[in-house]
Design an enzyme around this catalytic site. Structure first.
Site, PDB file in Angstrom:
ATOM      1  N   HIS A 273     -51.724  37.770 -16.412  1.00  0.00           N
ATOM      2  CA  HIS A 273     -52.091  37.586 -15.010  1.00  0.00           C
ATOM      3  C   HIS A 273     -53.572  37.214 -14.870  1.00  0.00           C
ATOM      4  CE1 HIS A 273     -48.148  39.011 -14.068  1.00  0.00           C
ATOM      5  NE2 HIS A 273     -48.396  40.252 -14.439  1.00  0.00           N
ATOM      6  N   ASP A 324     -41.748  37.161 -16.614  1.00  0.00           N
ATOM      7  CA  ASP A 324     -42.145  38.471 -16.111  1.00  0.00           C
ATOM      8  C   ASP A 324     -40.985  39.245 -15.501  1.00  0.00           C
ATOM      9  OD1 ASP A 324     -43.586  40.672 -15.268  1.00  0.00           O
ATOM     10  OD2 ASP A 324     -45.081  39.535 -14.155  1.00  0.00           O
TER      11      ASP A 324
END
Length: 459
Positions: A273, A324
């Site tokens: 991220h 994810d």
């Protein structure tokens, strides 16, 4: 799945390491690697593929168990919904999964990833123990279920067991919803040793720290100094502004800055991220040798924010893509969302193309491919070159958009217009795992997945 070659393939068009080529023959050895490449070749004696051939993409960040909750957190709550309210739903699902369920969910997910154009996955695996938090008789039970699911699907695996010990910065004790995730450093190192012995060459073994919230600096240093951290190192960082604020209050540094300065994050690391950085963090991370793991579909779904991709790529930063939370299992959708987010923020088009007259799709595809391999290891694929794994995606040559496109327009149309619709065949390590959009074990995998979802719904 078809057996390992040796054999030969012939592609009218192929995206090789040096660029697009026509009439390409690829000879594949019994080890599943490319033995020879000849452009301008004859198709005689080779299997002709059904459309343009491109590298299969590594998926550098996956939580397989979260596929079981896809679409289940889209009803508004009584307070402002955020990552943190979504996490409560995720904990409830995590608390119900048996080892059998986890394996069934992962196998189905990995087949869907293959159909989306991925050839390998980095499984950021922290669902370790029984729901009570007690280790299974075999502490590697859940990890081995993941490895078996990857084997059944035929996807390449980099297994990243996650060290998770605390609820927040400063070593705060975990809460009940995290019981299945928790290890002491000694127990975690024992797990790594067990997996190294068990997996052999069947998968790449790395490790992950869940986050700076979940592992103290001393614990991170002890694990890294153990001699068992021989593979890739992954960590969540700076996904939420609340995390940045809490890290500043705890350490006086922002989380990416802390990893760079205090943990030596660089080559061999993948920072997942890294959404919220200041300009100095962007610059130093871009030149550190680390890879940023971007998950644009999940980051958008959770309302995380937009990664500063234009500045980061402009300074030479490396990135790869991951699925994810599994709201998408498509290479094209992740890359499209990455660019679209930048356009919405900048109010310009082709933000990440990298210069005039350059294809946005080609730049994103090449960068994500290189970053994914750097983050997962060389067995995860890479550009099509002699000695590389024979891991390919074949796009549908019967699709009008693909059939009439030349060069990089093939990628632009796949990513920005056609998506998973045109992923036809996928080969991983010399084996066809998707043929004409189907997997050989698909019916059994689907039945097991449906049964797992039924058990979860009844729980």
């Amino acid at each position: 799945m078809s057996p390992v070659y040796p054999a030969s393939l012939f592609a009218e068009r192929a995206l090789l390491a040096e660029g697009w080529a026509t009439h390409v023959r690829l000879d594949i050895g019994a080890d599943g690697r490319i033995a020879a490449i000849t452009a301008g070749a004859s198709p005689a004696g080779a299997e002709k593929v059904a459309g343009p051939l491109v590298p299969a993409m590594p998926n550098l960040h996956s939580h397989a168990f979260q596929y079981a909750m896809a679409g289940q957190a889209e009803v508004a709550g009584s307070t402002a919904d955020s990552f943190w309210t979504w996490r409560d739903t995720m904990y409830r699902i995590a608390g119900r999964l048996s080892p059998e369920d986890a394996g069934a969910v992962a196998a189905k997910l990995y087949v869907e990833m293959l159909k989306g154009g991925y050839g390998a996955v980095g499984e950021f695996h922290y669902l370790h123990h029984a729901p009570s938090g007690v280790a299974y008789d075999d502490p590697a039970e859940m990890s081995l279920r993941i490895a078996d699911a990857a084997r059944r699907a035929g996807i390449g695996l980099t297994l990243l067991p996650v060290f998770y010990a605390h609820a927040d910065f400063g070593g705060a004790p975990p809460h009940a919803g995290q019981a299945r995730f928790i290890h002491s450093p000694d127990a975690f190192l024992a797990l790594l040793e067990r997996l190294r012995a068990e997996l052999g060459g069947a998968a790449t073994l790395g490790l992950a720290f869940h986050s700076l919230r979940a592992a103290t600096p001393d614990e991170i240093r002890a694990i890294l100094g153990s001699g068992l951290a021989a593979g890739p190192i992954h960590i969540h960082v700076a996904e939420q502004t609340a995390e940045v604020e809490a890290c500043l209050a705890w350490s006086g540094k922002r989380p990416v800055r802390f990893l760079l300065d205090e943990m030596g994050a660089g080559e061999g690391w993948c920072l997942i991220h890294a959404t919220h950085m200041d300009a100095g963090e962007v610059q130093d991370l871009a030149t550190s040798g680390a890879v940023v793991g971007l998950c644009p579909e999940t980051e958008a779904n959770l309302g995380d924010g937009i990664f500063p991709a234009e500045a980061y790529l402009g300074q030479g930063g490396a990135f790869g893509i991951g699925s994810d939370s599994q709201v998408s299992t498509s290479v094209a959708e992740e890359l499209r969302m990455l660019e679209v987010g930048q356009r919405l923020q900048a109010r310009r088009r082709n933000v990440l193309a990298g210069g005039a007259d350059r294809s946005t799709g080609r730049r994103l595809f090449d960068a994500a491919l290189d970053g994914g391999v750097a983050a997962l290891g060389p067995a995860s694929g890479g550009r099509i070159a002699v000695g590389a794994p024979a891991s390919f995606t074949v796009l549908d040559g019967d699709d009008a958009f693909i059939a009439t496109s030349k060069g990089d327009l093939v990628l632009d149309r796949w990513i920005f217009a056609r998506g998973t619709n045109v992923v036809r065949d996928v080969m991983v390590g010399g084996r066809w795992v998707i043929r004409d959009r189907h997997h050989a074990d698909e019916e059994a995998i689907d039945r097991a997945f449906r049964a797992a979802l039924g058990r979860l719904a009844a729980a």
